[in-house]
Design an enzyme around this catalytic site. Structure first.
Site, PDB file in Angstrom:
ATOM      1  CB  SER A 135      -1.171  -0.039   1.274  1.00 54.26           C
ATOM      2  OG  SER A 135      -1.508   1.085   1.634  1.00 54.26           O
ATOM      3  CE1 TYR A 163      -3.782  -2.725   5.397  1.00 55.49           C
ATOM      4  CE2 TYR A 163      -3.291  -0.476   4.792  1.00 55.49           C
ATOM      5  CZ  TYR A 163      -3.402  -1.518   4.666  1.00 55.49           C
ATOM      6  OH  TYR A 163      -3.557  -1.795   3.140  1.00 55.49           O
ATOM      7  CE  LYS A 167      -1.491  -4.769   3.201  1.00 55.79           C
ATOM      8  NZ  LYS A 167      -2.018  -5.806   2.808  1.00 55.79           N
TER       9      LYS A 167
HETATM   10  P1  NAD Z   1     -11.022  -6.735   1.128  1.00 60.05           P
HETATM   11  O1  NAD Z   1     -11.081  -6.465   2.666  1.00 60.05           O
HETATM   12  O2  NAD Z   1     -12.068  -6.466   0.378  1.00 60.05           O
HETATM   13  O3  NAD Z   1     -10.407  -8.012   0.869  1.00 60.05           O
HETATM   14  C1  NAD Z   1      -9.463  -8.871   1.476  1.00 60.05           C
HETATM   15  C2  NAD Z   1     -10.004 -10.234   1.457  1.00 60.05           C
HETATM   16  O4  NAD Z   1      -8.974 -11.052   2.581  1.00 60.05           O
HETATM   17  C3  NAD Z   1     -11.265 -10.419   2.305  1.00 60.05           C
HETATM   18  O5  NAD Z   1     -12.309 -11.029   1.458  1.00 60.05           O
HETATM   19  C4  NAD Z   1     -11.025 -10.918   3.661  1.00 60.05           C
HETATM   20  O6  NAD Z   1     -12.162 -11.821   4.039  1.00 60.05           O
HETATM   21  C5  NAD Z   1      -9.857 -11.761   3.358  1.00 60.05           C
HETATM   22  N1  NAD Z   1      -8.934 -12.218   4.382  1.00 60.05           N
HETATM   23  C6  NAD Z   1      -8.616 -11.424   5.305  1.00 60.05           C
HETATM   24  N2  NAD Z   1      -7.703 -11.918   6.391  1.00 60.05           N
HETATM   25  C7  NAD Z   1      -7.952 -13.187   5.820  1.00 60.05           C
HETATM   26  C8  NAD Z   1      -7.212 -14.579   6.279  1.00 60.05           C
HETATM   27  N3  NAD Z   1      -6.343 -14.573   7.248  1.00 60.05           N
HETATM   28  N4  NAD Z   1      -7.366 -15.783   5.661  1.00 60.05           N
HETATM   29  C9  NAD Z   1      -8.133 -15.635   4.539  1.00 60.05           C
HETATM   30  N5  NAD Z   1      -8.764 -14.506   4.003  1.00 60.05           N
HETATM   31  C10 NAD Z   1      -8.302 -13.245   4.630  1.00 60.05           C
HETATM   32  O7  NAD Z   1      -9.918  -5.766   0.894  1.00 60.05           O
HETATM   33  P2  NAD Z   1      -9.418  -5.001  -0.648  1.00 60.05           P
HETATM   34  O8  NAD Z   1      -9.700  -3.726  -0.613  1.00 60.05           O
HETATM   35  O9  NAD Z   1      -9.906  -6.229  -1.647  1.00 60.05           O
HETATM   36  O10 NAD Z   1      -7.793  -5.327  -0.259  1.00 60.05           O
HETATM   37  C11 NAD Z   1      -7.090  -6.385  -0.770  1.00 60.05           C
HETATM   38  C12 NAD Z   1      -5.564  -5.974  -0.162  1.00 60.05           C
HETATM   39  O11 NAD Z   1      -5.117  -4.849  -0.698  1.00 60.05           O
HETATM   40  C13 NAD Z   1      -5.577  -6.057   1.401  1.00 60.05           C
HETATM   41  O12 NAD Z   1      -4.273  -6.690   1.535  1.00 60.05           O
HETATM   42  C14 NAD Z   1      -5.334  -4.389   1.453  1.00 60.05           C
HETATM   43  O13 NAD Z   1      -4.567  -4.272   2.737  1.00 60.05           O
HETATM   44  C15 NAD Z   1      -4.644  -4.174   0.252  1.00 60.05           C
HETATM   45  N6  NAD Z   1      -4.852  -2.753  -0.102  1.00 60.05           N
HETATM   46  C16 NAD Z   1      -5.930  -2.174  -0.463  1.00 60.05           C
HETATM   47  C17 NAD Z   1      -6.282  -0.815  -0.421  1.00 60.05           C
HETATM   48  C18 NAD Z   1      -7.464  -0.218  -0.601  1.00 60.05           C
HETATM   49  O14 NAD Z   1      -7.936   0.747  -0.728  1.00 60.05           O
HETATM   50  N7  NAD Z   1      -8.754  -1.218  -0.760  1.00 60.05           N
HETATM   51  C19 NAD Z   1      -5.094  -0.203  -0.504  1.00 60.05           C
HETATM   52  C20 NAD Z   1      -3.881  -0.533  -0.695  1.00 60.05           C
HETATM   53  C21 NAD Z   1      -3.774  -2.051  -0.105  1.00 60.05           C
END
Ligand code: NAD
Length: 690
Positions: A135, A163, A167
């Site tokens: 991120s 958080y 990362k």
């Molecule tokens: P999201 O919460 O929609 O998707 C993450 C998924 O991971 C969820 O479906 C959740 O149920 C699953 N999950 C969490 N912990 C788990 C575990 N221990 N075992 C199995 N499944 C697990 O989030 P997103 O927005 O799709 O983000 C995906 C990734 O991208 C994340 O790692 C997030 O930190 C990163 N990210 C997101 C953003 C954003 O703004 N959305 C920005 C930068 C980075």
């Protein structure tokens, strides 16, 4: 289903962790479109199964899914044991900045332990490629350095919350692991800026649980009146309009960035390794107010908002310098904020309650942990509830004021049992009777397995009632009107040609109407045969479930297909010799009759008007069923042999609209059941209850 992957793609699988989430689900679509075969694991801590079912429909591909928590090594190993996995795209993680400051242990445990277990499992099973969701948060406040906006990958890191620290810790872990064995590991670390928008189909999108943490999902909930107003955190920043600047990126562009980085890793020689960071951003910054205006324009509403104080930890500007990704990954964004807002609004209007449509309950219908067979109930709590399962796109239950009016069974295993007489199922590829189980098509003779003395009924062993359809996609079209859509790819050995069949149920809860529309297409070969219907057994006596005797029928037809003494259609249409109104009394003879509706017979009857063909009413319940169809005939059926093992043959009656019985063997009727390349099979039937 379409094979998951194409011949040009590597035969091993890409494991997508967190693939039911927002970015993961969009990436799975892109992976499949790019010919990759994938498997999804997710623990549903911030998602549900619905997006997986929808992706299967969208991509017409079956996707193996496992509910696994990444911190559970044994469960993860079972997935690696079952599939050859050579790459992983690792989305699974918790991502709410605010929550991470309150629950740091939860975040460190989930994100870091989850990744550790994943890497150990990859090491054990020889999977070497990993794309990691990092991120822009790892940079912290880049304005603390001169000349670091837009932010290049070289910008020193300095996350300001737990958080972001998880990362960065994972990035460092990957770096250390790579350094320990540089010829083994291939790691792509992707630092995302602000993903927004939804798939242009409106079928998948962002559906955060609880109060959204991000600007766009929050605004869309304000637009559909799930939230009162938008809060803008601070307007005293040193920007064009005083609100902070972020780099917003369409989620489909972001998903494609994963494909680009996976392809980049795929190209690296097997004896070499890599661990490299790429920013995925557009390079263009937009202020909160600019995005607010773009979204108001997309939804054509001036959304209420209020300026409140800045949030602690928020910084002025997080705009990416995406040059490295452009040069090395040959990837750049293609959609701007306005297009993202348009797609977000499309998703929001089609799914105002996200994946959890109002009045819809999802359960699973097969063996424990088998996500392939679902039971979806629509209109829960409304007095008109319908339940469907993937197996046979079957109507499992229809209750009016809590009492069933169709026959159904308890779970998938009962439906696949030989004693199941097609209860509620979609019948295909060829419903009703084919004399001798034989037909000729384009000079070739076909013989189906017989399941009657001298006929094949409902396609015998090849019938759809034991096939798992993809989906369903359940959407609330408007208040109290739902659509439940299933798709099947069928390549039955004894029939010519491969077909795609979709079954769309439309349920109008207030009007107490269930409609079903069939559509079929040939996807391989020149022609095939098709005749589709639904085989629900109705019983309108809601007080006495063992006998539908006493039901009053009115058949709105005075002609039937003539049968000879051996129950074979003669090809003649003759006058119905009994009264059109009759009561099915306890001693009444039983019916298995093909009535003619008078509607034009053709391969797609949907342009015919929906004609009422049968009215059934029970004096005790006072419930009335009217069946209307576009089809040229319907089989009226009240007899056994035995509706189920435990139920006698008077338990229900069927009204199965379709093409004339045995049409494939009668030249005058044949054209309505021969589906040629480029044509569409279609029909519509409605069951209305009063
Ligand atoms: P999201 O919460 O929609 O998707 C993450 C998924 O991971 C969820 O479906 C959740 O149920 C699953 N999950 C969490 N912990 C788990 C575990 N221990 N075992 C199995 N499944 C697990 O989030 P997103 O927005 O799709 O983000 C995906 C990734 O991208 C994340 O790692 C997030 O930190 C990163 N990210 C997101 C953003 C954003 O703004 N959305 C920005 C930068 C980075």
């Amino acid at each position: 289903p379409r094979s998951n992957g194409t011949s040009s793609a590597p035969q091993s699988y890409v494991l997508v962790t967190g693939g039911a989430g927002y970015i993961g689900s969009h990436t799975v679509v892109e992976l499949i479109e790019n010919g990759y075969k994938c498997i999804v694991v997710d623990n549903f801590s911030n998602s549900c199964y619905e997006p997986i079912a929808r992706i299967q429909l969208l991509t017409k591909t079956e996707i193996p899914f496992f509910k696994v928590d990444l911190t559970d090594q044994a469960a993860l190993e079972r997935v690696f044991e079952q599939y050859p996995i050579d790459s992983v795209i690792h989305f699974a993680g918790l991502k709410a900045v605010g929550e991470s400051t309150e629950l740091p242990l939860k975040y460190y445990h989930n994100n870091i332990t989850g990744t550790l277990v994943l890497l150990e499992t990859m090491q054990k099973f020889g999977a070497k490629k990993l794309v990691f969701s990092s991120s822009a948060t790892v940079y912290g406040d880049a304005t603390r350095f001169p000349n670091m906006i837009p932010i290049p990958e070289e910008c020193p890191t300095g996350p300001t919350n737990p958080y972001g620290k998880t990362k960065l810790a994972i990035e460092e872990l990957l770096e250390d692991l790579y350094n320990s064995e540089q010829t083994r590991w291939k790691f792509a670390i992707l630092r995302y800026f602000n993903p927004i928008g939804a798939h242009p189909s409106g079928i998948i999108g962002e559906d955060p649980l609880g109060i959204p943490n991000n600007l766009l999902p929050y605004m869309s909930q304000v637009a559909v009146k799930r939230r009162q107003k938008l809060f803008v955190f601070g307007n005293q920043y040193n920007s064009r309009d005083g609100t902070p600047i972020r780099d917003y990126i369409h989620v489909v562009d972001l998903a494609r960035g994963h494909i680009a980085s996976l392809k980049y890793l795929d190209k690296i020689h097997s004896s070499e390794g890599i661990c490299r960071v790429w920013n995925l951003g557009s390079g263009t910054g937009s202020t909160v107010m600019e995005v607010y205006k773009a979204f108001c324009l997309a939804c054509k509403i001036d959304l209420p908002y209020e300026i409140v104080g800045p949030r602690s930890g928020d910084v002025l500007n997080l705009t990416a310098k995406p040059d490295r990704a452009i040069q090395e990954l040959k990837w750049k964004t293609t959609m701007n904020v306005a297009e993202s807002c348009k797609d977000l609004w499309n998703w929001t209007t089609r799914n105002p309650s996200g994946y959890q449509a109002k009045g819809v309950v999802n359960k699973f219908f097969g063996a424990p942990n088998d996500y392939r067979c679902r039971l979806v109930t629509v209109g829960k709590g409304s007095g008109f509830e319908t339940s469907f399962t993937n197996l046979g796109a079957t109507l499992v239950d229809l209750t009016i004021c809590g009492k069933p009016v169709v026959l159904g069974l308890g779970d998938e295993s009962e439906y696949v049992d030989d004693s199941n007489p097609y209860l509620g199922a979609t019948i295909g590829r060829y419903a009703n009777r084919i004399s001798g189980g034989k037909f000729n098509l384009q000079g070739n003779a076909y013989q189906l397995a017989l399941n009657e003395k001298a006929a094949t009924v409902h396609s015998s062993s090849q019938s759809f009632h034991r096939k798992r359809f993809l989906g369903p996609l359940v959407q609330e079209l408007k208040n109290n009107v739902y659509v439940v859509k299933f798709v099947l790819f069928d390549a039955a050995e004894s029939f010519p040609g491969d077909v795609e069949v979709s079954v769309n149920y439309e349920i109008d809860v207030k009007a107490q109407t269930l409609s079903v529309e069939y559509e079929g297409r040939l996807i391989k070969d020149e022609s095939t045969v098709m005749n589709l219907t639904n085989h629900s057994y109705f019983n309108l006596n809601q007080f006495q479930y063992t006998d539908c005797g006493g039901t009053q029928f009115e058949v709105l037809s005075d002609r039937v297909v003539e049968m000879d003494t051996k129950n074979r259609p003669t090809g003649q249409i003759v006058k119905w010799w009994e009264p059109s109104q009759f009561i099915f009394s306890s001693t009444e003879s039983q019916y298995d009759t093909c009535f003619v509706t008078g509607s034009k017979s053709s391969i797609d009857t949907r342009s015919n008007e929906l004609k009422d063909v049968l009215i059934a009413q029970h004096p005790e319940s006072n419930l009335k069923l009217t069946v209307s169809t576009t089809e040229p005939s319907f089989q009226f059926y009240t007899k056994g042999p035995g509706v189920t093992k435990s139920r006698d043959e008077r338990y229900g009656f069927c009204c199965e609209p379709g093409r004339y019985i045995n049409a494939i063997n009668l030249p005058q009727w044949e054209s309505a059941v021969v589906l040629k390349k480029g044509e569409t099979y279609g029909s519509r039937t409605t069951y209305k209850f009063d």
